[in-house]
Scaffold this motif. Sequence first.
Motif, PDB file in Angstrom:
ATOM      1  N   CYS A  31     -14.926  19.855  -9.414  1.00  0.00           N
ATOM      2  CA  CYS A  31     -13.583  19.046  -8.576  1.00  0.00           C
ATOM      3  C   CYS A  31     -13.090  20.632  -9.462  1.00  0.00           C
ATOM      4  O   CYS A  31     -13.170  20.829 -10.806  1.00  0.00           O
ATOM      5  CB  CYS A  31     -13.493  17.783  -9.904  1.00  0.00           C
ATOM      6  N   THR A  67      -1.397  13.663  -6.884  1.00  0.00           N
ATOM      7  CA  THR A  67      -2.463  13.573  -7.066  1.00  0.00           C
ATOM      8  C   THR A  67      -2.748  13.468  -8.214  1.00  0.00           C
ATOM      9  O   THR A  67      -2.196  12.456  -9.520  1.00  0.00           O
ATOM     10  CB  THR A  67      -2.663  15.106  -6.143  1.00  0.00           C
ATOM     11  N   GLY A  68      -4.351  13.779  -9.010  1.00  0.00           N
ATOM     12  CA  GLY A  68      -4.215  13.527  -9.908  1.00  0.00           C
ATOM     13  C   GLY A  68      -5.514  14.626 -10.566  1.00  0.00           C
ATOM     14  O   GLY A  68      -5.717  15.699  -9.788  1.00  0.00           O
ATOM     15  N   GLY A  69      -6.225  14.778 -11.965  1.00  0.00           N
ATOM     16  CA  GLY A  69      -6.871  13.436 -12.304  1.00  0.00           C
ATOM     17  C   GLY A  69      -6.794  12.223 -11.288  1.00  0.00           C
ATOM     18  O   GLY A  69      -6.987  12.849 -10.058  1.00  0.00           O
ATOM     19  N   THR A  95      -3.560  10.931  -3.045  1.00  0.00           N
ATOM     20  CA  THR A  95      -4.960  11.228  -2.937  1.00  0.00           C
ATOM     21  C   THR A  95      -5.777  10.496  -4.262  1.00  0.00           C
ATOM     22  O   THR A  95      -5.240  11.030  -5.092  1.00  0.00           O
ATOM     23  CB  THR A  95      -4.915  13.122  -3.553  1.00  0.00           C
ATOM     24  N   THR A  96      -6.723   9.497  -3.733  1.00  0.00           N
ATOM     25  CA  THR A  96      -7.092   8.750  -5.036  1.00  0.00           C
ATOM     26  C   THR A  96      -8.093   8.975  -4.620  1.00  0.00           C
ATOM     27  O   THR A  96      -9.339   9.285  -3.417  1.00  0.00           O
ATOM     28  CB  THR A  96      -6.626   7.527  -4.464  1.00  0.00           C
ATOM     29  N   ASN A  97      -9.775   8.129  -5.015  1.00  0.00           N
ATOM     30  CA  ASN A  97     -11.193   8.092  -4.990  1.00  0.00           C
ATOM     31  C   ASN A  97     -11.196   7.089  -4.684  1.00  0.00           C
ATOM     32  O   ASN A  97     -12.254   6.560  -4.594  1.00  0.00           O
ATOM     33  CB  ASN A  97     -11.746   8.084  -6.612  1.00  0.00           C
ATOM     34  N   SER A 119     -10.877   9.483  -1.695  1.00  0.00           N
ATOM     35  CA  SER A 119     -11.980  10.860  -1.602  1.00  0.00           C
ATOM     36  C   SER A 119     -13.496   9.379  -1.187  1.00  0.00           C
ATOM     37  O   SER A 119     -13.530   8.776  -2.151  1.00  0.00           O
ATOM     38  CB  SER A 119     -12.084  11.352  -2.543  1.00  0.00           C
ATOM     39  N   HIS A 121     -17.438  10.732  -1.088  1.00  0.00           N
ATOM     40  CA  HIS A 121     -17.834  12.638  -0.632  1.00  0.00           C
ATOM     41  C   HIS A 121     -19.410  11.988  -0.077  1.00  0.00           C
ATOM     42  O   HIS A 121     -20.200  13.245   0.683  1.00  0.00           O
ATOM     43  CB  HIS A 121     -18.194  12.930  -1.972  1.00  0.00           C
ATOM     44  N   ASN A 158     -11.307  11.311   2.877  1.00  0.00           N
ATOM     45  CA  ASN A 158     -11.673  13.330   2.538  1.00  0.00           C
ATOM     46  C   ASN A 158     -12.906  13.026   1.442  1.00  0.00           C
ATOM     47  O   ASN A 158     -14.135  12.656   1.441  1.00  0.00           O
ATOM     48  CB  ASN A 158     -11.104  13.372   1.086  1.00  0.00           C
ATOM     49  N   ILE A 188     -14.042  18.624   3.840  1.00  0.00           N
ATOM     50  CA  ILE A 188     -12.792  19.957   3.108  1.00  0.00           C
ATOM     51  C   ILE A 188     -14.337  20.775   2.497  1.00  0.00           C
ATOM     52  O   ILE A 188     -15.471  20.631   1.761  1.00  0.00           O
ATOM     53  CB  ILE A 188     -12.785  19.508   1.918  1.00  0.00           C
ATOM     54  N   LEU A 190     -15.757  23.136   0.403  1.00  0.00           N
ATOM     55  CA  LEU A 190     -15.619  22.981  -1.445  1.00  0.00           C
ATOM     56  C   LEU A 190     -14.477  24.840  -1.483  1.00  0.00           C
ATOM     57  O   LEU A 190     -15.218  26.096  -1.203  1.00  0.00           O
ATOM     58  CB  LEU A 190     -17.617  23.316  -1.468  1.00  0.00           C
ATOM     59  N   HIS A 191     -14.092  24.291  -2.793  1.00  0.00           N
ATOM     60  CA  HIS A 191     -13.535  25.482  -3.023  1.00  0.00           C
ATOM     61  C   HIS A 191     -13.463  26.361  -4.823  1.00  0.00           C
ATOM     62  O   HIS A 191     -14.243  25.292  -5.174  1.00  0.00           O
ATOM     63  CB  HIS A 191     -11.483  25.148  -3.808  1.00  0.00           C
ATOM     64  N   VAL A 193     -12.907  26.998  -7.141  1.00  0.00           N
ATOM     65  CA  VAL A 193     -11.908  26.350  -8.391  1.00  0.00           C
ATOM     66  C   VAL A 193     -12.167  25.530  -8.990  1.00  0.00           C
ATOM     67  O   VAL A 193     -13.132  24.699  -9.023  1.00  0.00           O
ATOM     68  CB  VAL A 193     -10.287  26.148  -7.933  1.00  0.00           C
ATOM     69  N   GLY A 196     -15.421  23.894  -9.433  1.00  0.00           N
ATOM     70  CA  GLY A 196     -16.328  24.544  -8.123  1.00  0.00           C
ATOM     71  C   GLY A 196     -16.645  25.759  -7.903  1.00  0.00           C
ATOM     72  O   GLY A 196     -17.403  26.134  -7.756  1.00  0.00           O
TER      73      GLY A 196
HETATM   74  N1  SAM Z   1      -9.159  11.677  -7.769  1.00  0.00           N
HETATM   75  C1  SAM Z   1      -7.836  11.552  -7.005  1.00  0.00           C
HETATM   76  C2  SAM Z   1      -9.448  11.734  -5.923  1.00  0.00           C
HETATM   77  O1  SAM Z   1     -10.955  12.129  -6.253  1.00  0.00           O
HETATM   78  O2  SAM Z   1      -9.163  11.945  -4.244  1.00  0.00           O
HETATM   79  C3  SAM Z   1      -7.242  12.917  -6.497  1.00  0.00           C
HETATM   80  C4  SAM Z   1      -7.770  14.463  -7.423  1.00  0.00           C
HETATM   81  S1  SAM Z   1      -8.667  15.646  -6.319  1.00  0.00           S
HETATM   82  C5  SAM Z   1      -8.606  16.187  -7.105  1.00  0.00           C
HETATM   83  C6  SAM Z   1      -8.221  15.867  -5.049  1.00  0.00           C
HETATM   84  C7  SAM Z   1      -8.668  16.352  -3.951  1.00  0.00           C
HETATM   85  O3  SAM Z   1      -9.345  17.716  -3.875  1.00  0.00           O
HETATM   86  C8  SAM Z   1      -9.886  15.282  -3.246  1.00  0.00           C
HETATM   87  O4  SAM Z   1      -9.886  14.848  -2.070  1.00  0.00           O
HETATM   88  C9  SAM Z   1     -10.857  15.460  -4.072  1.00  0.00           C
HETATM   89  O5  SAM Z   1     -12.555  16.282  -2.999  1.00  0.00           O
HETATM   90  C10 SAM Z   1     -10.801  17.345  -3.074  1.00  0.00           C
HETATM   91  N2  SAM Z   1     -11.267  17.960  -4.393  1.00  0.00           N
HETATM   92  C11 SAM Z   1     -11.679  18.209  -5.346  1.00  0.00           C
HETATM   93  N3  SAM Z   1     -12.579  19.292  -5.849  1.00  0.00           N
HETATM   94  C12 SAM Z   1     -12.788  20.146  -4.900  1.00  0.00           C
HETATM   95  C13 SAM Z   1     -13.107  21.503  -4.387  1.00  0.00           C
HETATM   96  N4  SAM Z   1     -13.500  22.062  -5.401  1.00  0.00           N
HETATM   97  N5  SAM Z   1     -13.627  22.690  -3.581  1.00  0.00           N
HETATM   98  C14 SAM Z   1     -12.693  21.178  -2.454  1.00  0.00           C
HETATM   99  N6  SAM Z   1     -12.174  20.252  -2.863  1.00  0.00           N
HETATM  100  C15 SAM Z   1     -12.197  19.414  -3.558  1.00  0.00           C
END
Ligand code: SAM
Length: 349
Positions: A31, A67-69, A95-97, A119, A121, A158, A188, A190-191, A193, A196
Amino acid sequence: MNREILDRYGRSIRVLRITVTHTCNYKCFFCHMEGEDPGNRSELSAEEIRVVAKAFRRIGVSEFKITGGEPLLRRDLIDIVRKLKSLGAEDISMTTNGSLLYEKVDDLRAAGLDRINISLHSLRRDVYAKITGVDALDKVLKGVERAKRLDFRRIKINVVILRGLNDDEISDFIEFIRGDDRLILQLIELHPVGRGGEVFNRYFMSLEEIEKRIIEVSDKLSIRRELHNRPLYHLRDGGYIEIVKPVSNPIFCAGCNRLRLTSDGFLRPCLMRPDVGIDVKPILRREDLGEDEKISEIIRAILRIIEIREPSAMWRIDPGLDYLVHRYSFMDSLRGRIRINIPKRYIVS
Ligand code: SAM
């Protein structure tokens, strides 16, 4: 009056990405935490978020992404959406899990949520649990089905592609969204940050090979210039696949149109720049200021952030010279030499 604010690189500001909470019920090992401080637990109130959003509305921003969290953990989320809608927002997305979506999605739509990103995965229970730390795939799938029954403008699925974990599920994901033009599969990269960055070398994979396979099942490609120059493939039988490449798309930042509001009230230009930000809490909490005065102060802060906003990936717009330079390669050594010469900040009315 339609106002457009451009930064020094000619990029228009159209979206505010709002982190409503830093708390999450998942433990995704990659994350990026939206580039925010992992220790941060304080939150703006719904009312404070409304005032900041109103300042953004005044400078022409009409799109808000929540978004969050995990935003669904905020008990007053419906109220936040309603408040954003009351400002005349044209597009509110989240954006939500998805783990709590089934119970809340009807109310969110009724409150004015226009679009939703879920999201997801993996479609395999064990892999899903390994990636997220939670055995909740069935709950999320129920939430997706419920959302599909409502009249959302768009529903995005996502998927962060993780080498050796879910990169063999692309065909299953395509089947998951195929045939429905309201659905976008968002793959997406992987970023590096937040967390990540810690797992980047092990799990990063370029989406190039995957894109080649997607081309075979698509009949059209468009580029979403207003959204990070993301390629959008139109599937032959309906549905779309969007490719988000913050790392290997060198013109990703050229198409960035967003600013960020962190859960603890900082305006930030980019998730790559946790070092740059303006805390608007002191403005929001000043008792001697009325709402309009607070909004004027916040607009001043927004303009300061826009002024220092710069792309993480630099590009050169120069007739005949269209080479691109990226942060993850040799950008640093060229920093300063490759700025585009656009007059400082200017506002078009
Ligand atoms: N909890 C929510 C979720 O899971 O969607 C919202 C927050 S999450 C940080 C927002 C989006 O960023 C999600 O689609 C998540 O998969 C994506 N994300 C998180 N870490 C990432 C990373 N290192 N590289 C690319 N996308 C990332």
